[in-house]
Write an enzyme that holds these catalytic residues in place. Structure first.
Site, mmCIF file in Angstrom:
data_model
loop_
_atom_site.group_PDB
_atom_site.id
_atom_site.type_symbol
_atom_site.label_atom_id
_atom_site.label_comp_id
_atom_site.label_asym_id
_atom_site.label_seq_id
_atom_site.Cartn_x
_atom_site.Cartn_y
_atom_site.Cartn_z
ATOM 1 N N HIS A 1 -18.783 -10.016 -5.923
ATOM 2 C CA HIS A 1 -17.380 -9.858 -6.597
ATOM 3 C C HIS A 1 -16.488 -9.647 -5.078
ATOM 4 O O HIS A 1 -16.849 -8.634 -4.449
ATOM 5 C CB HIS A 1 -17.149 -8.682 -7.513
ATOM 6 C CG HIS A 1 -15.525 -8.275 -7.766
ATOM 7 N ND1 HIS A 1 -14.667 -9.329 -7.879
ATOM 8 C CD2 HIS A 1 -14.797 -7.477 -7.956
ATOM 9 C CE1 HIS A 1 -13.520 -8.951 -7.863
ATOM 10 N NE2 HIS A 1 -13.411 -7.593 -7.998
ATOM 11 N N ASN B 1 -8.501 -10.158 -3.863
ATOM 12 C CA ASN B 1 -9.010 -10.094 -4.941
ATOM 13 C C ASN B 1 -8.620 -10.851 -6.166
ATOM 14 O O ASN B 1 -7.615 -10.101 -6.688
ATOM 15 C CB ASN B 1 -9.387 -8.380 -5.424
ATOM 16 C CG ASN B 1 -10.204 -8.158 -6.506
ATOM 17 O OD1 ASN B 1 -10.503 -8.829 -7.372
ATOM 18 N ND2 ASN B 1 -10.259 -6.964 -6.730
ATOM 19 N N CYS C 1 -12.654 -7.407 -13.436
ATOM 20 C CA CYS C 1 -13.299 -8.107 -12.345
ATOM 21 C C CYS C 1 -14.836 -8.406 -12.742
ATOM 22 O O CYS C 1 -15.421 -9.138 -11.944
ATOM 23 C CB CYS C 1 -13.252 -7.231 -11.156
ATOM 24 S SG CYS C 1 -11.628 -6.876 -10.552
HETATM 25 N N1 COA Z 1 -0.682 0.285 4.378
HETATM 26 C C1 COA Z 1 -0.469 1.271 5.294
HETATM 27 N N2 COA Z 1 -0.904 2.554 4.853
HETATM 28 C C2 COA Z 1 -1.697 2.509 3.562
HETATM 29 C C3 COA Z 1 -1.736 1.699 2.721
HETATM 30 C C4 COA Z 1 -1.144 0.263 3.059
HETATM 31 N N3 COA Z 1 -1.357 -0.780 2.366
HETATM 32 N N4 COA Z 1 -2.265 2.039 1.395
HETATM 33 C C5 COA Z 1 -2.311 3.344 1.670
HETATM 34 N N5 COA Z 1 -2.174 3.695 2.733
HETATM 35 C C6 COA Z 1 -2.248 5.041 3.593
HETATM 36 C C7 COA Z 1 -2.285 5.948 2.583
HETATM 37 O O1 COA Z 1 -0.793 6.558 2.122
HETATM 38 C C8 COA Z 1 -2.916 7.160 3.306
HETATM 39 O O2 COA Z 1 -1.816 7.816 4.201
HETATM 40 P P1 COA Z 1 -2.033 9.257 4.345
HETATM 41 O O3 COA Z 1 -3.331 9.866 5.169
HETATM 42 O O4 COA Z 1 -0.945 9.642 5.339
HETATM 43 O O5 COA Z 1 -1.932 10.123 3.119
HETATM 44 C C9 COA Z 1 -3.890 6.444 4.205
HETATM 45 O O6 COA Z 1 -3.344 5.166 4.181
HETATM 46 C C10 COA Z 1 -5.416 6.496 3.747
HETATM 47 O O7 COA Z 1 -5.144 6.268 2.198
HETATM 48 P P2 COA Z 1 -6.370 6.031 1.521
HETATM 49 O O8 COA Z 1 -6.283 5.732 0.218
HETATM 50 O O9 COA Z 1 -7.280 7.437 1.601
HETATM 51 O O10 COA Z 1 -7.357 4.851 2.151
HETATM 52 P P3 COA Z 1 -8.830 4.255 2.150
HETATM 53 O O11 COA Z 1 -9.411 4.156 3.112
HETATM 54 O O12 COA Z 1 -9.460 4.796 0.904
HETATM 55 O O13 COA Z 1 -8.358 2.755 1.625
HETATM 56 C C11 COA Z 1 -8.546 1.311 -0.275
HETATM 57 C C12 COA Z 1 -7.689 2.371 0.492
HETATM 58 C C13 COA Z 1 -7.473 0.788 -1.446
HETATM 59 C C14 COA Z 1 -8.324 0.041 0.557
HETATM 60 C C15 COA Z 1 -9.715 1.595 -0.622
HETATM 61 O O14 COA Z 1 -9.912 2.817 -1.128
HETATM 62 C C16 COA Z 1 -10.447 0.552 -1.300
HETATM 63 O O15 COA Z 1 -10.734 -0.464 -0.906
HETATM 64 N N6 COA Z 1 -10.988 0.838 -2.742
HETATM 65 C C17 COA Z 1 -11.841 0.143 -3.507
HETATM 66 C C18 COA Z 1 -10.374 -0.818 -4.113
HETATM 67 C C19 COA Z 1 -10.863 -2.081 -4.966
HETATM 68 O O16 COA Z 1 -11.669 -2.898 -4.400
HETATM 69 N N7 COA Z 1 -10.556 -1.962 -6.046
HETATM 70 C C20 COA Z 1 -10.860 -3.131 -7.059
HETATM 71 C C21 COA Z 1 -12.121 -3.221 -7.703
HETATM 72 S S1 COA Z 1 -12.671 -4.372 -8.669
#
Ligand code: COA
Length: 320
Positions: free
Chosen positions: A247, A277, A111
């Site tokens: 980004h 993204n 990215c």
């Molecule tokens: N829909 C519904 N629930 C979801 C889900 C989805 N698409 N994806 C994960 N969950 C659930 C998980 O299973 C978890 O459930 P649990 O509490 O029962 O275990 C809960 O939601 C929380 O998951 P978590 O991973 O802690 O969520 P989060 O707040 O960290 O959000 C992201 C997840 C991926 C959105 C976040 O971490 C993020 O944006 N990270 C950066 C990723 C990124 O931008 N990457 C590219 C960079 S170049």
């Protein structure tokens, strides 16, 4: 000499996948995706390829600039998802736009790729090596995600963006870039070629794997740091910057960066609700949108910043 953007272009595939469409294939819903990421839809290829999208974005940039493609001396394509390892996507773009005198190569920093390619182009121009450079970010993330993994497949989309840099006298561009290979495991997309040919075909391990929270924390810490680093090189202040073109990974990341920098969120344009993204393509697609809407005025200061797998992060400050 400095590279001034003299034309921009972008291409996204017409096929749209909404959050509701995704909810039909994985256990998720529109409200969860919007709240955690700000994403509403993504455009997904249906037969198009990464180099096709790159070529279409490049054609639009050529049209916008009014230059003759034969003037272009270098084509850099930032991508981690080209449909061919070789020929490189840059050579495919050269063929599409008829840039008969250009050299070309691809550059992969996930990215962060477009900002690193942009910095590379600026370095060539300031060294007097090239005068006209096409810089492209293009990715087909839909080919890399596991469509059964709700924690990653919701985040990505496909697209390409291009900018043509033309050498001019003027204030130089200021830039910085870093990598932290030790933390590379936080976000991986393995090559299907590793370890030799596997006759059994599809290999689940080759899909994107991500520690979402680790990547989130990394971005929120490192992006403000590198912006401050570039400002200090330029002897400039945060208030001097008119547009922070970051980004487009996640709305919450961008809001957290703005907050850390104590800068109004209105200076951080976003379009991730529409495209999600698109990896190396997010920054040039957004630049093209701003350019076409007339929101970038000559002399305004623009800060680009990219971050992603590697881990890698980069920034560039330049005058529009
Ligand atoms: N829909 C519904 N629930 C979801 C889900 C989805 N698409 N994806 C994960 N969950 C659930 C998980 O299973 C978890 O459930 P649990 O509490 O029962 O275990 C809960 O939601 C929380 O998951 P978590 O991973 O802690 O969520 P989060 O707040 O960290 O959000 C992201 C997840 C991926 C959105 C976040 O971490 C993020 O944006 N990270 C950066 C990723 C990124 O931008 N990457 C590219 C960079 S170049």
């Amino acid at each position: 000499m400095v590279g001034k953007i003299c034309g921009t272009g972008s291409y996204v595939p017409p096929h749209v996948m909404s959050n509701d469409d995704l909810a039909k294939i994985v256990d998720t819903n529109d409200a969860w995706i919007r709240e955690r990421t700000g994403i509403g839809r993504r455009h997904i290829i249906k037969g198009e390829t990464t180099s096709y999208m790159a070529g279409q974005a490049a054609l639009k940039a050529v049209e916008d600039s009014g230059i003759d493609p034969a003037q272009i001396e270098l084509i850099l394509v930032a991508t981690s998802s080209s449909e061919t390892v070789f020929p490189c996507a840059a050579c495919e773009v050269q063929k599409t736009i008829g840039a008969v005198h250009a050299a070309g190569y691809d550059l992969n920093a996930a990215c962060t790729g477009f900002v690193l390619a942009f910095n590379t182009a600026q370095a060539y121009i300031s060294a007097g090596i090239y005068k006209t450079v096409m810089v492209i970010g293009a990715d087909s993330m839909s080919c890399m995600v596991d469509w059964t993994d709700r924690s990653t497949c919701i985040l990505f989309g496909d697209g390409a963006g291009a900018a043509i840099l033309c050498a001019e006298e003027g204030e130089p561009a200021f830039m910085a870039a870093h990598s932290d290979g030790v933390k590379g495991e936080a976000l991986t997309g393995l090559s299907r070629h590793r370890g030799g040919w596997k006759p059994e075909g599809e290999d689940k391990e080759s899909y994107i794997h991500m520690d979402g929270q680790a990547v989130f924390k990394f971005a929120v810490r490192k992006v403000p740091e590198i912006i401050e680093e570039v400002l200090s090189k330029a002897d400039a202040e945060l208030e001097d910057i008119d547009h922070f073109v970051l980004h487009q990974a996640n709305r919450r990341i961008i809001e957290a960066v703005a907050k850390r920098l104590k800068t109004d969120i209105s200076k951080f344009p976003m379009n991730l609700e529409e495209y999600a993204n698109t990896s190396a393509a997010t920054v040039p697609i957004l630049l093209d949108e701003l350019n076409r809407k007339g929101q970038l005025r000559r002399g305004e200061k623009v800060m680009l910043s990219g971050f992603g797998a590697g881990l890698t992060w980069a920034a560039c400050l330049f005058e529009w």
